[in-house]
Design a protein around this motif. Sequence first.
Motif, PDB file in Angstrom:
ATOM      1  N   ILE A   1       0.839  -1.204   0.000  1.00  0.00           N
ATOM      2  CA  ILE A   1       0.000   0.000   0.000  1.00  0.00           C
ATOM      3  C   ILE A   1       0.873   1.252   0.000  1.00  0.00           C
ATOM      4  O   ILE A   1       0.609   2.218  -0.735  1.00  0.00           O
ATOM      5  N   ALA A   2       1.928   1.240   0.798  1.00  0.00           N
ATOM      6  CA  ALA A   2       2.844   2.387   0.832  1.00  0.00           C
ATOM      7  C   ALA A   2       3.527   2.580  -0.516  1.00  0.00           C
ATOM      8  O   ALA A   2       3.741   3.713  -0.972  1.00  0.00           O
ATOM      9  N   VAL A   3       3.853   1.480  -1.187  1.00  0.00           N
ATOM     10  CA  VAL A   3       4.483   1.571  -2.509  1.00  0.00           C
ATOM     11  C   VAL A   3       3.538   2.225  -3.513  1.00  0.00           C
ATOM     12  O   VAL A   3       3.944   3.089  -4.304  1.00  0.00           O
TER      13      VAL A   3
ATOM     14  N   LEU B   1       1.049   4.230  -2.842  1.00  0.00           N
ATOM     15  CA  LEU B   1       0.883   5.645  -2.500  1.00  0.00           C
ATOM     16  C   LEU B   1       2.064   6.475  -3.017  1.00  0.00           C
ATOM     17  O   LEU B   1       1.883   7.562  -3.573  1.00  0.00           O
ATOM     18  N   ARG B   2       3.278   5.949  -2.823  1.00  0.00           N
ATOM     19  CA  ARG B   2       4.446   6.661  -3.348  1.00  0.00           C
ATOM     20  C   ARG B   2       4.402   6.729  -4.867  1.00  0.00           C
ATOM     21  O   ARG B   2       4.785   7.737  -5.466  1.00  0.00           O
TER      22      ARG B   2
ATOM     23  N   GLN C   1      -5.590  -5.538  -0.408  1.00  0.00           N
ATOM     24  CA  GLN C   1      -4.588  -4.489  -0.474  1.00  0.00           C
ATOM     25  C   GLN C   1      -4.893  -3.492  -1.583  1.00  0.00           C
ATOM     26  O   GLN C   1      -4.720  -2.282  -1.421  1.00  0.00           O
TER      27      GLN C   1
ATOM     28  N   ALA D   1      -5.569   0.403  -1.118  1.00  0.00           N
ATOM     29  CA  ALA D   1      -4.633   1.306  -1.782  1.00  0.00           C
ATOM     30  C   ALA D   1      -5.356   2.292  -2.688  1.00  0.00           C
ATOM     31  O   ALA D   1      -5.026   3.480  -2.729  1.00  0.00           O
TER      32      ALA D   1
ATOM     33  N   LEU E   1      -7.104   4.943  -0.537  1.00  0.00           N
ATOM     34  CA  LEU E   1      -6.140   5.895   0.018  1.00  0.00           C
ATOM     35  C   LEU E   1      -5.537   6.777  -1.080  1.00  0.00           C
ATOM     36  O   LEU E   1      -5.318   7.978  -0.872  1.00  0.00           O
ATOM     37  N   CYS E   2      -5.284   6.181  -2.237  1.00  0.00           N
ATOM     38  CA  CYS E   2      -4.758   6.984  -3.349  1.00  0.00           C
ATOM     39  C   CYS E   2      -5.776   8.029  -3.810  1.00  0.00           C
ATOM     40  O   CYS E   2      -5.404   9.101  -4.290  1.00  0.00           O
TER      41      CYS E   2
END
Length: 524
Positions: free
Chosen positions: A2-4, A6-7, A101, A105, A108-109
């Motif tokens: 998820i962090a990937v 978002l980045r 996921q 994701a 959140l995105c």
Amino acid sequence: MIAVLLRLKLRLLGNGMTRSTWQLVGTIFALLYGLGVVGMIAVGLAVAGGQEIAVDSRATVSVLLGAGATLIWVLVPLFLTGGDSVMDPRQLIPYGIGRRQLVLALVLCGLVSISTVLTLLWQAGHLLYWRADPAAMLAALVMAPVTLGMLSLLSQAATTAASAWFSGRRARDLFAVLGVGLAVMIWPITTAVQNSFDTLAEALPAITAVLAATPLGAAAAVPADVAGGDWAAVGLRLVIVVATMAVALLVIRAGLLRITERPRPPAASRSAGRRGLGVLGLVPDRPWAAVAARALIYWMRDPRYGGSLIVLPGLVAVAVMLHLQTQADWTLYGLGLLVAFMLGFGISADVSYDHSAFSLHVTAGVRGVDDRLGRAVALLTFAVPATLVAAILPAALVGDATAVVLTTAVSLGLLLASTGISSLVSARFTYPVPRPGDSPFKQPPGAAGRTMMVQLGSMLVMAATMLPELVLWIVWTLAALDWLVPVLVAVTLLKGIGLLVLGIRLGARVYDRHQPELFQQVSD
């Protein structure tokens, strides 16, 4: 993971802005405009929070603003941008990301946007709006992140559903028809609601009560219910919010299942069973005629072109209803002008819409004059009859023969002039548009700034060229000066023909000089 993602979303947005100056300009303009509008609302809410206002009145403002924010989150990405094209689930299929996921994701995105910044600003004002009641202010604070999460879920659910189940041609056409029906019904619905109450102030509480019982306004109504001590209503609002979020999650999950694991098989080609050349077999054996035939096929089959035509009947119906309500003749006199302007503007992006098909013109060595003339002829084939109907029939209902002649002449002059200007603009300025087969509402990355500038500039030039005739036409409608009629008819038609010829010739010259660059721009 998820962090990937978002980045990745942040990196793609940043790269898009640095790659395209127009994207950066459009984003800054949209942000400044949104901050101005929402900032004034937030300041107004903060100021009103320190005044003595009845709870019912505060509830009306809160619910109406909350419902408006919800509609913006759902409709703007769906109909103006076609969803988040940066994080398209189809692009993530090869990476085997788990469904849970991916859902989280994407939600959140979806928060990484200008809409989130503006929503937080509105929520800050909404929080201060209830500062006179500590319990209500605490409820507004608790509901702020819940509301933001619900808005992101609803937005993602709408775009995912549209991509999964309504991305076909028939579905897009159905949505277009429904959109026209909605446009036609807005006026009578509004009038019926207004007529049901003596004043708008009487109608607002009833509208608020209905909105508060729906996902549109339930979250925004919680602070008012807390301030009023209606805890049963608070529970009901929370149930509505939770149920809305749960349904949105199910829709997103089902849509992603359809997109990533059960994609629709490609439709079987039926072209083999068709014979003949269709429109191409009916036109003269000339290069400009072949271009005109191909453009007519686009107008009939490509929803990106047809979308502009579908809107016209709805606008005509709204104008007629407006005339029946107000008895203002200008609503009917202006129909011909409106139809002419919109149709003439319709080919201002025809080269951009060609995309890779523009290679046919490059490899075949089509001259600029044949390209520009063919596209203009294709438009005028149906635009002239449509403009005549829109100008003659309404004017005949409210005016005499002189009004019909003058209104028709001005409308035809505007059609010819705008077609000529569009013939030059489409050869000189290109901008990203939905690709063939995409939703006509989908806006590619990097399109906002350049699209806005080109379209706005084209419209201003069209309006400026017809400004003298329009002013004299308005003077005639108000003063009924008969000597203006022959002057206006002659000047308008001659100038329209002149601008049409000039636009085609200049557009042809630009086309011949920049044909390779045009092909590179529309194929990117």
